[in-house]
Design an enzyme around this catalytic site. Sequence first.
Site, short mmCIF file in Angstrom:
data_model
loop_
_atom_site.label_atom_id
_atom_site.label_comp_id
_atom_site.label_asym_id
_atom_site.label_seq_id
_atom_site.Cartn_x
_atom_site.Cartn_y
_atom_site.Cartn_z
N HIS A 114 35.45 -18.05 -4.55
CA HIS A 114 34.68 -18.40 -5.77
C HIS A 114 33.18 -18.31 -5.49
O HIS A 114 32.44 -17.75 -6.31
CB HIS A 114 35.05 -19.82 -6.23
CG HIS A 114 34.15 -20.34 -7.32
ND1 HIS A 114 34.44 -20.18 -8.66
CD2 HIS A 114 32.96 -20.98 -7.27
CE1 HIS A 114 33.46 -20.70 -9.39
NE2 HIS A 114 32.55 -21.21 -8.56
N GLU A 115 32.75 -18.84 -4.35
CA GLU A 115 31.32 -18.77 -4.02
C GLU A 115 30.88 -17.33 -3.78
O GLU A 115 29.76 -16.95 -4.16
CB GLU A 115 30.99 -19.65 -2.81
CG GLU A 115 31.28 -21.14 -3.00
CD GLU A 115 30.69 -21.74 -4.27
OE1 GLU A 115 29.66 -21.24 -4.75
OE2 GLU A 115 31.26 -22.71 -4.80
N HIS A 118 29.95 -15.73 -6.95
CA HIS A 118 28.55 -15.90 -7.36
C HIS A 118 27.64 -14.89 -6.65
O HIS A 118 26.70 -14.36 -7.25
CB HIS A 118 28.07 -17.32 -7.05
CG HIS A 118 28.65 -18.35 -7.98
ND1 HIS A 118 28.56 -18.26 -9.36
CD2 HIS A 118 29.32 -19.50 -7.73
CE1 HIS A 118 29.16 -19.30 -9.91
NE2 HIS A 118 29.64 -20.07 -8.94
ZN LIG Z 1 30.64 -21.85 -9.01
#
Ligand SMILES: [Zn+2]
Length: 252
Positions: A114-115, A118
């Site tokens: 998830h990171e 980004h």
């Molecule tokens: Zn996030």
Amino acid sequence: MKAYRQGAGEVVFPMFMMDLWYFVFLAPGMLLAMWAQWRVQSAYSWASGLGSSVGITGAETAAAILRAEHVSGVAIEPVAGQLSDHYDPEGKVLRLSEGVFGSDSLAALGIAAHEVGHALQDAHRYPLMAVRGALVPMASLGSGMSWFVILIGTVMLAAHLALGKVVLLAGIGLFSLTVLFQLVNLPVEFDASRRARIALLQNGLVTQEEDAVVAKVLDAAALTYVAATLTTILTLLYYIWRSGLLGGNSDE
Ligand SMILES: [Zn+2]
């Protein structure tokens, strides 16, 4: 999983607003926030106990996805705390918490991915990521100052001072910057999780069955953002209603 800078989306609960209507307005947001918090904690601890078939750590997962997506120049560092994982777009640093960085659990893989999502948004110039970045200082100002300006406006109104209403509206305007930040942040978070799951599957880092586990963790995390957004919207509605703009009574 949190926004890369704390404070921007925080809701300030001013003591002077302690009236029953405040809780009536805020109750749905607060209940959803509590439920989301419980869900993210239980999904995280459940998936932390499940190892992945590939057997690599969160940090290795992040590095593997970045490599596969041809994104260079992003550092991966450990950071203290639980679920304190975040991506810093200014420093191009991906910081993974202790339970994610060195762990090979499915929770660690999902959160690390998830990171990285980004970082991929940043690398591919995902438009809302830039909008979110631009809103951070304004939203920080909004959440830090709005309650104080609203307090001054309320006191001025109570004292029947001419500019009370203007000051009150300025405070509400400041608070709406926080709401705007949350509204932009929401699709950014959903998109990061979407990118995470695609990257994990496409690069063979999880199986279809493991993807379902990752989805549970990331969906629970997304729900905390939905709850935060709902809470700020309800707070804004409360302020607007209390100021008399929606036909509510402002002079009590
Ligand atoms: Zn996030």
